[in-house]
Design a protein around this motif. Structure first.
Motif, PDB file in Angstrom:
ATOM      1  N   LEU A  37     -12.141  -3.309  13.174  1.00  0.00           N
ATOM      2  CA  LEU A  37     -13.545  -3.709  13.216  1.00  0.00           C
ATOM      3  C   LEU A  37     -13.686  -5.114  13.798  1.00  0.00           C
ATOM      4  N   PRO A  38     -14.725  -5.385  14.570  1.00  0.00           N
ATOM      5  CA  PRO A  38     -14.921  -6.741  15.090  1.00  0.00           C
ATOM      6  C   PRO A  38     -15.575  -7.666  14.063  1.00  0.00           C
ATOM      7  N   ILE A  39     -14.972  -7.741  12.875  1.00  0.00           N
ATOM      8  CA  ILE A  39     -15.389  -8.691  11.843  1.00  0.00           C
ATOM      9  C   ILE A  39     -14.119  -9.355  11.330  1.00  0.00           C
ATOM     10  N   LEU A  40     -14.245 -10.414  10.537  1.00  0.00           N
ATOM     11  CA  LEU A  40     -13.040 -11.121  10.110  1.00  0.00           C
ATOM     12  C   LEU A  40     -12.314 -10.443   8.975  1.00  0.00           C
ATOM     13  N   ARG A  41     -13.027 -10.165   7.880  1.00  0.00           N
ATOM     14  CA  ARG A  41     -12.267  -9.690   6.722  1.00  0.00           C
ATOM     15  C   ARG A  41     -12.912  -8.506   6.031  1.00  0.00           C
ATOM     16  N   GLY A  42     -12.066  -7.678   5.418  1.00  0.00           N
ATOM     17  CA  GLY A  42     -12.534  -6.523   4.663  1.00  0.00           C
ATOM     18  C   GLY A  42     -11.966  -5.227   5.203  1.00  0.00           C
ATOM     19  N   ILE A  43     -11.792  -4.259   4.298  1.00  0.00           N
ATOM     20  CA  ILE A  43     -11.402  -2.892   4.683  1.00  0.00           C
ATOM     21  C   ILE A  43     -12.358  -1.933   3.996  1.00  0.00           C
ATOM     22  N   LEU A  44     -12.929  -1.032   4.770  1.00  0.00           N
ATOM     23  CA  LEU A  44     -13.747   0.033   4.191  1.00  0.00           C
ATOM     24  C   LEU A  44     -13.116   1.363   4.579  1.00  0.00           C
ATOM     25  N   SER A  45     -12.769   2.145   3.552  1.00  0.00           N
ATOM     26  CA  SER A  45     -12.163   3.463   3.778  1.00  0.00           C
ATOM     27  C   SER A  45     -13.145   4.540   3.350  1.00  0.00           C
ATOM     28  N   THR A  46     -13.399   5.471   4.253  1.00  0.00           N
ATOM     29  CA  THR A  46     -14.222   6.634   3.933  1.00  0.00           C
ATOM     30  C   THR A  46     -13.255   7.795   3.758  1.00  0.00           C
ATOM     31  N   ILE A  47     -13.237   8.377   2.574  1.00  0.00           N
ATOM     32  CA  ILE A  47     -12.178   9.327   2.212  1.00  0.00           C
ATOM     33  C   ILE A  47     -12.805  10.695   1.933  1.00  0.00           C
TER      34      ILE A  47
END
Ligand SMILES: NC(=O)C1=CN([C@@H]2O[C@H](COP(=O)(O)OP(=O)(O)OC[C@H]3O[C@@H](n4cnc5c(N)ncnc54)[C@H](OP(=O)(O)O)[C@@H]3O)[C@@H](O)[C@H]2O)C=CC1
Ligand SMILES: CC(=O)N[C@@H](CCC(=O)OP(=O)(O)O)C(=O)O
Length: 346
Positions: free
Chosen positions: A228-238
């Motif tokens: 992602l073009p952002i600095l921090r974080g992970i979002l997982s769609t499961i």
């Protein structure tokens, strides 16, 4: 509280800087050494007068240190862990060197032989919410990968409660901010190059696939990473296929029940997690939605905290006999000290 001593190797990197900010605000830890580990190279001088100095690697400085954090790349952590253990320290390794239990699989996944395979059996995989019984007695903790942390906190309670269709794949569609790639700029992770771009990578071969499968206890996890073009974080769609008769409400209820007393995991009663609610916190946020015949679980973490330095500190607190949340700020959904501490990436 009795003060314990800590050292960071790899203190100049993203995870090391984050950990340093946490340790400097910790009421029971004293930072004995913050070293940049690359052998034979002088550490970079501080960029700003307020930046804390980082020392050159000197393994003798680990003598008498209670806990050593390895914030170094995989492949370089293993010999450093051996050296720290020989000096009597307990070790929390943030790299992937001790996560896979099988040396042959490590070689297949990481493309190089393991240099301390004799330590693999004793290393404890430190997904803290599922490892509290084993971490306190460990000498060596393998801190989980950032993507695996976000996936496994969603998957493990559902597997343990046997709510998922046994033969069905579990599809983990995960997106990470750029700091997940470390501080070295590359053509594919430098912000200037990914601006207004978004892409999948490592499809079918990403090194975190085997790690998630190992800890999920089966080979049915289909994992894809995105940048992602952002600095921090992970979002997982499961995406999950529940057993016949099990619906989204049952999945949400199982997650809520499992994490009811957990300070660092929040299960939503309604709505889905978003990254700005977990950035700069040690929280994992989980939300559930029905999706046709499937159930969708969304999991969000800050890759540098719950996915790295924050979870490492949970594990270190357990190793040292301290309350697990010491130094990790207000328990629920609030920003930790690193939001304002020098060195923490804003
Ligand atoms: N970034 C993240 O979101 C996460 C990272 N991790 C893991 O944590 C570890 C650190 O990650 P991150 O902070 O992102 O990485 P960075 O690239 O930002 O920092 C790496 C650190 O390791 C040192 N280093 C680099 N190369 C070598 C080498 N050959 N020998 C010894 N030391 C070296 C660097 O020191 P120097 O100043 O000399 O360059 C630097 O201090 C990695 O194993 C990573 O996989 C785990 C979970 C999440
Ligand atoms: C965005 C990005 O490049 N992420 C890294 C994973 C983050 C990381 O540092 O890996 P560990 O959690 O195994 O230590 C990757 O895809 O390899």
């Amino acid at each position: 509280m009795n003060t314990k001593s800590a050292a960071i190797l790899g203190a100049s990197g993203y995870a090391g800087r984050e950990l340093r900010a946490l340790i400097e605000a910790h009421p029971a830890l004293e930072l004995a050494a913050a070293m940049s580990a690359r052998p034979g190279q002088a550490p970079e001088p501080p960029a700003l007068p307020v930046d804390p100095p980082i020392d050159a690697l000197d393994l003798d400085r680990l003598d008498g240190v209670d806990v050593v954090f390895l914030c170094t790349p995989h492949g370089t952590s293993a010999p450093l862990a051996l050296a720290a253990l020989e000096r009597g320290a307990r070790v929390v390794d943030l790299s992937a060197d001790f996560r896979l239990r099988d040396a042959a699989q490590y070689e297949r996944v990481y493309g190089q032989p393991h240099t301390a395979p004799e330590l693999l059996a004793e290393a404890v995989y430190g997904l803290t919410e599922f490892a509290r019984e084993r971490v306190p007695g460990a000498q060596l903790v393998a801190n989980p990968g950032c993507y695996p942390t976000s996936a496994l906190l969603a998957l493990k309670p559902l597997l343990e409660a046997d709510l998922l269709e046994p033969a069905a794949p579990m599809v983990v569609d995960a997106k990470s901010g750029l700091t997940g790639a470390g501080r070295s700029a590359s053509a594919t992770t430098h912000f200037g190059n990914v601006h207004e771009n978004f892409r999948a990578y490592g499809v079918g071969v990403h090194r975190h696939g085997p790690e998630i499968c190992q800890e999920a206890g089966n080979d049915r996890v289909v994992f894809t990473a995105h940048l992602l073009p952002i600095l921090r974080g992970i979002l997982s769609t499961i995406y999950l296929q529940p057993r016949a008769g099990v619906g989204a409400g049952d999945i949400a209820a199982a997650l809520s029940a499992r994490y009811r007393d957990e300070p660092f995991v929040t299960v939503y009663e309604r709505g889905l997690p978003e990254l700005d609610r977990v950035q700069r916190t040690n929280q994992c946020h989980l939300g559930v939605a029905a999706h046709g015949p499937l159930v969708c679980v969304v999991s969000a973490i800050d890759n540098l905290l719950k996915g790295a330095a924050g979870q490492a500190l949970q594990n270190a607190n357990l190793l040292l006999g301290l309350p697990e949340g010491t130094g990790l700020g207000p328990a629920h959904g609030q920003h930790t000290a690193t939001a304002v501490a020098p060195g923490g990436l804003q």
